[in-house]
Scaffold this motif. Structure first.
Motif, short mmCIF file in Angstrom:
data_model
loop_
_atom_site.label_atom_id
_atom_site.label_comp_id
_atom_site.label_asym_id
_atom_site.label_seq_id
_atom_site.Cartn_x
_atom_site.Cartn_y
_atom_site.Cartn_z
N TYR A 394 0.64 -1.26 -0.18
CA TYR A 394 -0.01 0.08 0.11
C TYR A 394 0.92 1.19 0.06
N LYS A 395 0.63 2.16 -0.83
CA LYS A 395 1.45 3.41 -0.91
C LYS A 395 0.49 4.72 -0.69
N PRO A 396 0.78 5.14 0.77
CA PRO A 396 -0.16 6.23 1.12
C PRO A 396 0.50 7.42 0.28
N SER A 397 -0.42 8.20 -0.12
CA SER A 397 -0.10 9.56 -1.01
C SER A 397 0.89 10.20 -0.36
N GLY A 398 1.83 10.87 -0.88
CA GLY A 398 2.90 11.80 -0.31
C GLY A 398 3.84 10.94 0.72
N LEU A 399 3.74 9.75 1.03
CA LEU A 399 4.33 9.03 1.76
C LEU A 399 5.27 7.72 1.02
N GLY A 400 6.09 7.37 1.86
CA GLY A 400 6.84 6.26 1.19
C GLY A 400 6.07 4.94 1.62
N ARG A 401 6.69 3.77 0.96
CA ARG A 401 5.95 2.22 1.21
C ARG A 401 6.15 1.80 2.59
N ASP A 402 7.28 2.63 3.41
CA ASP A 402 7.50 2.16 4.71
C ASP A 402 6.69 2.35 5.83
N ARG A 403 5.49 3.28 5.14
CA ARG A 403 4.38 3.72 6.31
C ARG A 403 3.31 2.74 5.99
N GLN A 404 3.35 1.40 6.99
CA GLN A 404 2.37 0.59 6.83
C GLN A 404 1.88 -0.04 8.36
N ILE A 405 2.17 0.83 9.26
CA ILE A 405 1.63 0.93 10.84
C ILE A 405 1.46 2.15 11.35
N ARG A 406 0.35 2.21 12.11
CA ARG A 406 0.22 3.45 12.84
C ARG A 406 -0.21 2.92 14.31
N ALA A 407 0.54 3.38 15.12
CA ALA A 407 0.61 2.89 16.67
C ALA A 407 0.05 3.98 17.54
N TYR A 408 -0.70 3.53 18.55
CA TYR A 408 -1.33 4.35 19.56
C TYR A 408 -1.18 3.96 20.81
N ALA A 409 -0.49 5.09 21.41
CA ALA A 409 -0.16 5.00 22.78
C ALA A 409 -1.01 4.63 23.97
N PRO A 410 -0.92 4.08 24.81
CA PRO A 410 -1.90 3.80 25.97
C PRO A 410 -2.50 5.12 26.52
N GLY A 411 -3.95 5.17 26.51
CA GLY A 411 -4.45 6.57 27.24
C GLY A 411 -4.68 7.67 26.52
N ALA A 412 -3.81 7.76 25.25
CA ALA A 412 -4.03 9.04 24.57
C ALA A 412 -5.04 8.89 23.39
N TRP A 413 -5.26 7.71 23.25
CA TRP A 413 -6.41 7.39 22.11
C TRP A 413 -7.46 6.44 22.32
N TYR A 414 -7.18 5.49 23.14
CA TYR A 414 -8.03 4.57 24.02
C TYR A 414 -8.11 4.70 25.38
N SER A 415 -9.06 4.37 26.02
CA SER A 415 -9.24 4.33 27.40
C SER A 415 -8.99 3.15 28.07
N ASP A 416 -8.59 2.05 27.46
CA ASP A 416 -8.59 0.72 28.10
C ASP A 416 -7.05 0.40 28.37
N GLY A 417 -6.12 1.24 28.44
CA GLY A 417 -4.87 0.94 28.71
C GLY A 417 -3.94 0.10 27.67
N TYR A 418 -4.46 -0.16 26.75
CA TYR A 418 -3.57 -1.05 25.47
C TYR A 418 -3.20 -0.12 24.71
N VAL A 419 -1.83 -0.73 24.20
CA VAL A 419 -1.35 -0.11 22.90
C VAL A 419 -1.77 -0.91 21.72
N TYR A 420 -2.39 0.03 20.85
CA TYR A 420 -2.98 -0.33 19.51
C TYR A 420 -2.12 -0.12 18.27
N ALA A 421 -2.47 -0.94 17.40
CA ALA A 421 -1.49 -0.64 15.92
C ALA A 421 -2.66 -1.12 14.89
N ASN A 422 -2.62 -0.10 13.96
CA ASN A 422 -3.32 -0.49 12.96
C ASN A 422 -2.43 -0.73 11.55
N VAL A 423 -2.53 -2.08 11.18
CA VAL A 423 -1.57 -2.53 10.16
C VAL A 423 -2.56 -2.46 8.82
#
Length: 509
Positions: A394-423
């Motif tokens: 997957y090629k994100p517009s304006g970005l390189g192919r290395d951008r395949q994961i978005r990670a979410y720190a605990p507490g900032a985006w989700y309230s359950d204390g988990y770290v999340y990753a969207n692949v």
């Protein structure tokens, strides 16, 4: 047992109807009084034997002299088209492949001659840039001015496609656009065409539900504007070792009876489209890999199985089961989704099929924002083919192919204390998604179905500032989570795709 018996009976009927000398609707070549005839020659004027010629329903092959003939009902046919063999170049004009000729309205006989240009050398290796659902609307259209205009995002997408294509100098490049090129406004077809007009590569276009005229009585009337600008809605082409099929799998209803039914449709193949598919496949070796391109997925979706439910779904599924492998490509759902039946199911329904759905290339619908409802960044798929070896990223517009994961720190985006990753391009053939922090070393993250945190926050913002629309996130299955080690303040997440490419990202909190 009953289900197996039904499958055998259906498969037997299909072999008779689709695999024998006549597919539904019949085939050519026709006789001396055929309504459509012509020749297929190469650039030297020599005949090309064995080329598939079609009127969009019937098919036939050119003979040793390059001649063909079809007994077409010209009151119902609009094009004569050829399936360009792999040994020949794809002619292109203004970004649109030229494999067809129009049948003048009112014709009683048509002669259509084609000239093919032989490739200087075989091209088993090539790249496809695959997009979905730009759905361009006018800049003053309702729901098109909350974030970015769809036309602006479409133009940005086209620039990014050109840049990617220009970086590939050692093999041919092709484009595939998986439908919903415009959004109900047929006057914007010239705008769509202008976006691809300067491409140095052909774009094969699929018709989507929003590309149909929305308020006419028949599906045949509904496709006229697409045909006027882009040619046939069902066709095929040979590229390298693969057979590509492009289908209209949207069946528009009679939308003149009820003003509230504008744009209503059914998923699946009309009788005519299914007949053409059978007629096309009868010339394709069963050992071929099929690349099946449609707007709405013809195989697995996140919440349904079209091959069991859609019109002619069981028919085409049984027909395609005869081939070595089928990659089904689609848009429509505005999310990224990959499903390899044999990797997901112990007793796979369709073991020779993988279903791929591509997210909206211009971002979330109405917003045209930087991400889609499942968190996939706006962009497109890059499919590399080498013989029968197929890989993609997957090629994100304006970005390189290395951008395949978005990670979410605990507490900032989700309230359950988990770290999340969207692949977002993940499928069951990828490696495990692994997590490392001060107390965990490459621990496996659990795959879950969840909302993407960035889209939820973005939707909340627009929902609170706009009172004319509601923007809903999509619960996606390409999310992963893990509880971090107590006291940890940073982490690394990594995974390897099915083709051996390794991706990693870090986060701090």
């Amino acid at each position: 047992m009953v289900r197996q018996l039904i499958f055998v009976l259906v498969a037997g009927w299909l072999l008779t109807a689709c695999g024998g000398s006549d597919a539904p609707g019949g085939t050519g070549p026709g006789g001396p009084d055929a309504t459509v005839s012509g020749t297929v020659l190469d650039q030297r004027g020599l005949p090309v034997e064995g080329v598939v010629v079609s009127d969009g329903l019937l098919t036939t092959l050119t003979d040793e002299s390059g001649n063909y003939a079809l007994d077409s009902d010209l009151s119902k046919r609009r094009f004569v088209q050829v399936t360009i063999p792999a040994a020949y170049e794809i002619p292109v004009k203004d970004g649109i492949p030229q494999f067809w000729q129009r049948i003048p309205e009112g014709s009683t006989k048509v002669r259509a001659d084609f000239t093919l240009t032989a490739r200087r050398k075989a091209a088993p290796r090539y790249t496809i840039l695959m997009t979905a659902d730009p759905q361009i609307r006018s800049r003053n259209a309702r729901y098109d001015n909350f974030a970015f205009h769809s036309i602006d995002m479409y133009e940005e997408m086209c620039r990014d496609l050109q840049e990617t294509a220009a970086s590939i100098t050692d093999r041919p490049v092709y484009g595939i656009s998986l439908g919903d090129l415009v959004h109900n406004d047929m006057s914007l077809y010239p705008t769509y065409c202008a976006g691809i007009a300067d491409f140095d590569f052909p774009v094969f276009n699929v018709i989507g539900n929003h590309d149909h005229v929305q308020n006419v009585a028949t599906d045949r009337e509904a496709v006229k504007k697409f045909e006027e600008h882009l040619g046939p809605t069902c066709y095929s082409v040979e590229l390298g070792e693969l057979h590509f099929i492009f289908l209209d799998n949207i069946i528009m209803k009679n939308n003149t009876l009820d003003p509230n039914a504008t744009g209503a449709y059914n998923d699946g193949l009309s009788d005519e489209v299914y007949s053409w598919l059978c007629n096309d496949l009868k010339y394709v070796d069963k050992n071929k890999i099929i690349m099946l391109c449609a707007h709405s997925s013809m195989f697995r979706k996140p919440d349904s199985e079209p091959a069991e439910r859609d019109r002619h779904g069981p028919d085409y599924a049984s027909r395609l089961a005869q081939y070595r492998f089928v990659h089904s490509w689609a848009g429509h759902s505005h999310i990224n989704f990959n499903y390899a039946y044999s990797a997901e199911e112990p007793a796979a329904k369709f073991p020779n099929v993988e279903s791929h759905i591509l997210a909206r290339s211009t971002g979330a619908l109405w917003l045209n924002e930087r991400i889609s409802t499942d968190g996939t960044p706006r962009g497109y798929l890059v499919v590399d083919v080498d013989g029968e070896q197929i890989s993609w990223y997957y090629k994100p517009s304006g970005l390189g192919r290395d951008r395949q994961i978005r990670a979410y720190a605990p507490g900032a985006w989700y309230s359950d204390g988990y770290v999340y990753a969207n692949v977002w391009n993940h499928d069951a053939r990828w490696s495990e998604v692994r997590y490392t922090d001060s107390g965990k070393d490459k621990a496996g993250m659990k795959r879950v179905t969840a909302y993407d945190g960035a889209f939820v926050r973005m939707a909340d913002y627009y929902n609170s500032t706009q009172n004319t629309a509601t923007f809903e996130p999509f619960r996606t299955s390409h999310m992963f989570r893990i509880l971090p080690t107590a006291g940890a303040t940073q982490a690394t997440i990594e995974t390897t795709d099915r083709f051996g490419e390794h991706y990693t990202t870090t986060l701090e909190w």
